[in-house]
Design a protein around this motif. Structure first.
Motif, PDB file in Angstrom:
ATOM      1  N   LEU A  33      51.709   7.574 -34.165  1.00 30.72           N
ATOM      2  CA  LEU A  33      52.615   7.835 -33.042  1.00 30.72           C
ATOM      3  C   LEU A  33      53.099   6.547 -32.379  1.00 30.72           C
ATOM      4  N   VAL A  34      52.319   5.495 -32.456  1.00 33.49           N
ATOM      5  CA  VAL A  34      52.733   4.208 -31.877  1.00 33.49           C
ATOM      6  C   VAL A  34      54.055   3.753 -32.495  1.00 33.49           C
ATOM      7  N   GLU A  35      54.229   4.031 -33.771  1.00 34.40           N
ATOM      8  CA  GLU A  35      55.461   3.658 -34.465  1.00 34.40           C
ATOM      9  C   GLU A  35      56.543   4.727 -34.348  1.00 34.40           C
ATOM     10  N   GLU A  36      56.160   5.993 -34.284  1.00 36.35           N
ATOM     11  CA  GLU A  36      57.116   7.106 -34.238  1.00 36.35           C
ATOM     12  C   GLU A  36      56.671   8.165 -33.229  1.00 36.35           C
ATOM     13  N   PRO A  37      56.789   7.870 -31.935  1.00 40.98           N
ATOM     14  CA  PRO A  37      56.294   8.809 -30.922  1.00 40.98           C
ATOM     15  C   PRO A  37      57.047  10.128 -30.886  1.00 40.98           C
ATOM     16  N   TRP A  38      58.252  10.175 -31.429  1.00 43.36           N
ATOM     17  CA  TRP A  38      59.028  11.410 -31.394  1.00 43.36           C
ATOM     18  C   TRP A  38      58.696  12.303 -32.580  1.00 43.36           C
ATOM     19  N   ASP A  39      57.802  11.849 -33.475  1.00 48.28           N
ATOM     20  CA  ASP A  39      57.380  12.638 -34.624  1.00 48.28           C
ATOM     21  C   ASP A  39      56.269  13.603 -34.207  1.00 48.28           C
ATOM     22  N   ALA A  40      56.612  14.445 -33.254  1.00 50.33           N
ATOM     23  CA  ALA A  40      55.670  15.420 -32.695  1.00 50.33           C
ATOM     24  C   ALA A  40      56.488  16.519 -32.033  1.00 50.33           C
ATOM     25  N   ARG A  41      55.872  17.636 -31.817  1.00 49.91           N
ATOM     26  CA  ARG A  41      56.592  18.777 -31.241  1.00 49.91           C
ATOM     27  C   ARG A  41      56.715  18.652 -29.729  1.00 49.91           C
ATOM     28  N   ALA A  42      57.908  18.925 -29.224  1.00 46.89           N
ATOM     29  CA  ALA A  42      58.135  18.930 -27.775  1.00 46.89           C
ATOM     30  C   ALA A  42      57.459  20.157 -27.173  1.00 46.89           C
ATOM     31  N   LEU A  43      56.824  19.970 -26.026  1.00 46.09           N
ATOM     32  CA  LEU A  43      56.174  21.092 -25.340  1.00 46.09           C
ATOM     33  C   LEU A  43      57.170  21.930 -24.550  1.00 46.09           C
ATOM     34  N   TYR A  44      58.166  21.263 -23.951  1.00 46.51           N
ATOM     35  CA  TYR A  44      59.140  21.937 -23.096  1.00 46.51           C
ATOM     36  C   TYR A  44      60.538  21.502 -23.498  1.00 46.51           C
ATOM     37  N   ASN A  45      61.478  22.448 -23.538  1.00 41.93           N
ATOM     38  CA  ASN A  45      62.857  22.105 -23.903  1.00 41.93           C
ATOM     39  C   ASN A  45      63.505  21.159 -22.898  1.00 41.93           C
ATOM     40  N   ASP A  46      63.213  21.351 -21.625  1.00 43.71           N
ATOM     41  CA  ASP A  46      63.863  20.546 -20.592  1.00 43.71           C
ATOM     42  C   ASP A  46      63.104  19.253 -20.254  1.00 43.71           C
ATOM     43  N   GLU A  47      61.950  19.025 -20.878  1.00 46.64           N
ATOM     44  CA  GLU A  47      61.179  17.793 -20.681  1.00 46.64           C
ATOM     45  C   GLU A  47      60.656  17.310 -22.037  1.00 46.64           C
ATOM     46  N   PRO A  48      61.539  16.755 -22.877  1.00 47.40           N
ATOM     47  CA  PRO A  48      61.156  16.374 -24.246  1.00 47.40           C
ATOM     48  C   PRO A  48      60.137  15.240 -24.312  1.00 47.40           C
TER      49      PRO A  48
END
Length: 81
Positions: A33-48
């Motif tokens: 995740l340090v290299e790709e923090p967005w490679d994970a599922r968002a918990l909330y649509n309005d707070e990615p």
């Protein structure tokens, strides 16, 4: 870009309870995740920035990404065992 990682006190406390064989898994997932923090599922649509990711078959990491500060804050570590 590499992000820094900070453990919230709650997550640190939860990691103390992990069995030894499960302790490496969240650490290895966090290094990805340090290299790709967005490679994970968002918990909330309005707070990615609030995200979750599994660490192997052991459990789930809940974290917040602060893009401006290049910081990942691990908020919660839930063990599936």
């Amino acid at each position: 870009m590499s992000y820094r990682v900070k453990l919230h006190v709650a997550a640190l406390s939860q990691m103390k309870g992990l069995p030894e064989e499960a302790l490496d898994a969240p650490i290895l997932r966090t290094t990805d995740l340090v290299e790709e923090p967005w490679d994970a599922r968002a918990l909330y649509n309005d707070e990615p920035e609030f995200r979750m990711s599994t660490f192997g078959d052991f459990g789930v990491l809940y974290f917040k990404v602060d893009e401006a500060e290049e910081l990942i804050t691990i908020l919660n570590v839930t063990w599936a065992g």
